[in-house]
Design a protein around this motif. Structure first.
Motif, PDB file in Angstrom:
ATOM      1  N   PRO A 209       0.823  -1.210   0.000  1.00  0.00           N
ATOM      2  CA  PRO A 209       0.000   0.000   0.000  1.00  0.00           C
ATOM      3  C   PRO A 209       0.855   1.257   0.000  1.00  0.00           C
ATOM      4  O   PRO A 209       1.977   1.262   0.512  1.00  0.00           O
ATOM      5  N   ILE A 210       0.310   2.310  -0.578  1.00  0.00           N
ATOM      6  CA  ILE A 210       1.031   3.581  -0.659  1.00  0.00           C
ATOM      7  C   ILE A 210       0.044   4.721  -0.479  1.00  0.00           C
ATOM      8  O   ILE A 210      -1.129   4.603  -0.852  1.00  0.00           O
ATOM      9  N   LEU A 211       0.509   5.798   0.098  1.00  0.00           N
ATOM     10  CA  LEU A 211      -0.325   6.990   0.238  1.00  0.00           C
ATOM     11  C   LEU A 211      -0.215   7.832  -1.030  1.00  0.00           C
ATOM     12  O   LEU A 211       0.883   8.100  -1.518  1.00  0.00           O
ATOM     13  N   THR A 212      -1.334   8.231  -1.559  1.00  0.00           N
ATOM     14  CA  THR A 212      -1.336   9.106  -2.723  1.00  0.00           C
ATOM     15  C   THR A 212      -1.056  10.536  -2.280  1.00  0.00           C
ATOM     16  O   THR A 212      -0.913  10.818  -1.082  1.00  0.00           O
ATOM     17  N   VAL A 213      -1.000  11.448  -3.237  1.00  0.00           N
ATOM     18  CA  VAL A 213      -0.788  12.855  -2.905  1.00  0.00           C
ATOM     19  C   VAL A 213      -1.958  13.406  -2.092  1.00  0.00           C
ATOM     20  O   VAL A 213      -1.836  14.451  -1.447  1.00  0.00           O
ATOM     21  N   GLU A 214      -3.079  12.692  -2.119  1.00  0.00           N
ATOM     22  CA  GLU A 214      -4.241  13.093  -1.321  1.00  0.00           C
ATOM     23  C   GLU A 214      -4.218  12.497   0.073  1.00  0.00           C
ATOM     24  O   GLU A 214      -5.183  12.591   0.820  1.00  0.00           O
ATOM     25  N   LYS A 215      -3.095  11.842   0.413  1.00  0.00           N
ATOM     26  CA  LYS A 215      -2.856  11.292   1.758  1.00  0.00           C
ATOM     27  C   LYS A 215      -3.767  10.119   2.107  1.00  0.00           C
ATOM     28  O   LYS A 215      -4.051   9.879   3.278  1.00  0.00           O
ATOM     29  N   VAL A 216      -4.219   9.383   1.105  1.00  0.00           N
ATOM     30  CA  VAL A 216      -5.043   8.202   1.366  1.00  0.00           C
ATOM     31  C   VAL A 216      -4.437   7.001   0.658  1.00  0.00           C
ATOM     32  O   VAL A 216      -3.757   7.141  -0.370  1.00  0.00           O
ATOM     33  N   ALA A 217      -4.687   5.804   1.211  1.00  0.00           N
ATOM     34  CA  ALA A 217      -4.210   4.575   0.594  1.00  0.00           C
ATOM     35  C   ALA A 217      -5.330   3.886  -0.180  1.00  0.00           C
ATOM     36  O   ALA A 217      -5.094   2.880  -0.856  1.00  0.00           O
ATOM     37  N   GLY A 218      -6.529   4.433  -0.069  1.00  0.00           N
ATOM     38  CA  GLY A 218      -7.662   3.869  -0.786  1.00  0.00           C
ATOM     39  C   GLY A 218      -8.965   4.365  -0.216  1.00  0.00           C
ATOM     40  O   GLY A 218      -9.008   5.263   0.639  1.00  0.00           O
ATOM     41  N   PHE A 219     -10.062   3.760  -0.677  1.00  0.00           N
ATOM     42  CA  PHE A 219     -11.378   4.148  -0.165  1.00  0.00           C
ATOM     43  C   PHE A 219     -12.363   2.991  -0.288  1.00  0.00           C
ATOM     44  O   PHE A 219     -12.211   2.101  -1.130  1.00  0.00           O
ATOM     45  N   ARG A 220     -13.363   3.016   0.595  1.00  0.00           N
ATOM     46  CA  ARG A 220     -14.436   2.024   0.589  1.00  0.00           C
ATOM     47  C   ARG A 220     -15.739   2.702   0.184  1.00  0.00           C
ATOM     48  O   ARG A 220     -16.029   3.809   0.645  1.00  0.00           O
ATOM     49  N   ASP A 221     -16.506   2.041  -0.654  1.00  0.00           N
ATOM     50  CA  ASP A 221     -17.764   2.598  -1.139  1.00  0.00           C
ATOM     51  C   ASP A 221     -18.945   1.749  -0.690  1.00  0.00           C
ATOM     52  O   ASP A 221     -18.840   0.516  -0.591  1.00  0.00           O
ATOM     53  N   SER A 222     -20.076   2.410  -0.445  1.00  0.00           N
ATOM     54  CA  SER A 222     -21.321   1.731  -0.089  1.00  0.00           C
ATOM     55  C   SER A 222     -22.429   2.215  -1.009  1.00  0.00           C
ATOM     56  O   SER A 222     -22.395   3.353  -1.501  1.00  0.00           O
ATOM     57  N   TYR A 223     -23.430   1.346  -1.230  1.00  0.00           N
ATOM     58  CA  TYR A 223     -24.502   1.647  -2.171  1.00  0.00           C
ATOM     59  C   TYR A 223     -25.869   1.414  -1.533  1.00  0.00           C
ATOM     60  O   TYR A 223     -26.001   0.620  -0.582  1.00  0.00           O
ATOM     61  N   ASP A 224     -26.894   2.079  -2.066  1.00  0.00           N
ATOM     62  CA  ASP A 224     -28.243   1.835  -1.579  1.00  0.00           C
ATOM     63  C   ASP A 224     -28.871   0.702  -2.380  1.00  0.00           C
ATOM     64  O   ASP A 224     -28.224   0.101  -3.248  1.00  0.00           O
ATOM     65  N   ALA A 225     -30.140   0.401  -2.107  1.00  0.00           N
ATOM     66  CA  ALA A 225     -30.809  -0.719  -2.763  1.00  0.00           C
ATOM     67  C   ALA A 225     -30.918  -0.531  -4.268  1.00  0.00           C
ATOM     68  O   ALA A 225     -31.047  -1.508  -5.024  1.00  0.00           O
ATOM     69  N   ALA A 226     -30.866   0.717  -4.711  1.00  0.00           N
ATOM     70  CA  ALA A 226     -30.962   1.011  -6.149  1.00  0.00           C
ATOM     71  C   ALA A 226     -29.598   0.979  -6.831  1.00  0.00           C
ATOM     72  O   ALA A 226     -29.488   1.247  -8.026  1.00  0.00           O
ATOM     73  N   GLY A 227     -28.536   0.663  -6.059  1.00  0.00           N
ATOM     74  CA  GLY A 227     -27.205   0.594  -6.628  1.00  0.00           C
ATOM     75  C   GLY A 227     -26.518   1.933  -6.775  1.00  0.00           C
ATOM     76  O   GLY A 227     -25.512   2.049  -7.473  1.00  0.00           O
ATOM     77  N   ARG A 228     -27.026   2.943  -6.071  1.00  0.00           N
ATOM     78  CA  ARG A 228     -26.419   4.274  -6.143  1.00  0.00           C
ATOM     79  C   ARG A 228     -25.375   4.437  -5.061  1.00  0.00           C
ATOM     80  O   ARG A 228     -25.566   4.000  -3.926  1.00  0.00           O
ATOM     81  N   LEU A 229     -24.262   5.064  -5.417  1.00  0.00           N
ATOM     82  CA  LEU A 229     -23.175   5.291  -4.467  1.00  0.00           C
ATOM     83  C   LEU A 229     -23.635   6.294  -3.408  1.00  0.00           C
ATOM     84  O   LEU A 229     -23.951   7.439  -3.728  1.00  0.00           O
ATOM     85  N   VAL A 230     -23.685   5.852  -2.143  1.00  0.00           N
ATOM     86  CA  VAL A 230     -24.193   6.721  -1.086  1.00  0.00           C
ATOM     87  C   VAL A 230     -23.156   7.067  -0.024  1.00  0.00           C
ATOM     88  O   VAL A 230     -23.379   7.962   0.793  1.00  0.00           O
ATOM     89  N   ARG A 231     -22.013   6.377  -0.036  1.00  0.00           N
ATOM     90  CA  ARG A 231     -21.015   6.666   0.991  1.00  0.00           C
ATOM     91  C   ARG A 231     -19.620   6.271   0.504  1.00  0.00           C
ATOM     92  O   ARG A 231     -19.451   5.230  -0.137  1.00  0.00           O
ATOM     93  N   ARG A 232     -18.655   7.124   0.780  1.00  0.00           N
ATOM     94  CA  ARG A 232     -17.251   6.818   0.510  1.00  0.00           C
ATOM     95  C   ARG A 232     -16.438   7.172   1.746  1.00  0.00           C
ATOM     96  O   ARG A 232     -16.581   8.257   2.293  1.00  0.00           O
ATOM     97  N   GLU A 233     -15.601   6.214   2.163  1.00  0.00           N
ATOM     98  CA  GLU A 233     -14.768   6.412   3.342  1.00  0.00           C
ATOM     99  C   GLU A 233     -13.316   6.134   2.970  1.00  0.00           C
ATOM    100  O   GLU A 233     -12.999   5.092   2.405  1.00  0.00           O
ATOM    101  N   PHE A 234     -12.414   7.052   3.295  1.00  0.00           N
ATOM    102  CA  PHE A 234     -10.996   6.914   2.976  1.00  0.00           C
ATOM    103  C   PHE A 234     -10.268   6.144   4.072  1.00  0.00           C
ATOM    104  O   PHE A 234     -10.640   6.194   5.239  1.00  0.00           O
ATOM    105  N   PHE A 235      -9.228   5.408   3.675  1.00  0.00           N
ATOM    106  CA  PHE A 235      -8.429   4.693   4.667  1.00  0.00           C
ATOM    107  C   PHE A 235      -6.945   4.872   4.384  1.00  0.00           C
ATOM    108  O   PHE A 235      -6.518   5.198   3.274  1.00  0.00           O
ATOM    109  N   GLY A 236      -6.125   4.642   5.442  1.00  0.00           N
ATOM    110  CA  GLY A 236      -4.689   4.829   5.351  1.00  0.00           C
ATOM    111  C   GLY A 236      -3.943   3.528   5.117  1.00  0.00           C
ATOM    112  O   GLY A 236      -4.543   2.502   4.772  1.00  0.00           O
TER     113      GLY A 236
END
Length: 275
Positions: A209-236
């Protein structure tokens, strides 16, 4: 065999908003392929569409695939640059019909750099037809060059279901490189609905893993029942929630009944909203 025809098409109000033109006049060859299209305004005179050109003309191969498209000015003859910085694009295909090369040309029909900084690209595919490589070409049509993303070559990998599982970045010598975002590539994981739920960036060794220039190593996404992106959380680097360089730990999105995004709310590590 049908004869070549010329026709005028008037667009609906919604189509006019999407394209910036009231309609177009076009020529269709005997095989039903559009070989020329010129845009017109409400007064019926030539005009420019949202891509910045007044029309185009094209050539095709026996498969009906476009081998050349040239962007035209209002006189219907002179070449002009689109907003992408290209006056003509020439495409090549392999025996299976996959696009393997695209080269860009200016109004003088000489090789040129597009607005994205490259003069063309070439691609390779696996036995399933998935693109495994895409490389940026210089004006000679052969030498690799670095794109504005800081990458000369992209290599893709896929999982057992044929989903894009990762993308790695390489320089003009074929060695792994860091793109302008600070990563050498990324991997992605999916849920049972084939929605990407975790994207992780890696370094030059292809896995750490590596930190990008945005200081994150990645992100997790969550969706609602309709498949729409409703949440993004960054991780190190440790996989735990972290702050993005913008000062937030993630965001949530809300939609109306038509599926249009109505709100985007940023939150900190404690889950409280931030501006």
């Amino acid at each position: 065999m049908a004869e070549a025809v010329e026709r005028q098409v008037n667009l609906t109000p919604a189509q006019r908003l999407q394209t910036g033109v009231a309609g177009f006049r076009e020529r269709v060859d005997s095989r039903g392929r559009i070989v020329r299209r010129m845009f017109i305004g409400p007064d019926g005179r030539p005009c420019f569409d949202y891509s910045g050109v007044a029309g185009w003309e094209a050539d095709y191969n026996d498969r009906g695939q476009q081998t050349r498209i040239s962007y035209l000015s209002t006189d219907g003859k002179s070449l002009m640059l689109s907003k992408e910085g290209v006056a003509e694009i020439r495409n090549s295909y392999d025996s299976r019909g996959f696009p393997v090369r695209s080269l860009f040309f200016g109004v003088d029909r000489k090789p040129c750099y597009a607005a994205n900084g490259i003069a063309g690209w070439e691609a390779e595919y696996d036995s399933n037809g998935f693109q495994t490589r895409n490389a940026c070409l210089d004006k000679d049509g052969n030498s690799l060059m670095m794109s504005r993303e800081g990458v000369a070559e992209y290599r893709n990998s896929y999982d057992e279901k044929g989903r894009l599982a990762g993308k790695a970045f390489f320089d003009t010598t074929g060695k792994p490189c860091l793109a302008v975002n600070g990563a050498a590539g990324w991997t992605v994981e999916y849920d049972g609905s084939n929605c990407p739920v975790r994207t992780s960036y890696f370094g030059l060794d292809g896995h750490s893993p590596i930190l990008t220039v945005e200081k994150v190593a990645g992100f997790r996404d969550s969706y609602d029942a309709a498949g729409r992106l409703v949440r993004r959380e960054f991780f190190g680097l440790d996989g735990k929630p972290c702050l993005h360089s913008a000062g937030c730990a993630g965001w949530t999105a809300a939609y109306d009944v038509q599926g249009r995004q109505t709100a985007l709310t940023y939150f900190d590590l404690s889950g409280k909203s931030v501006k």
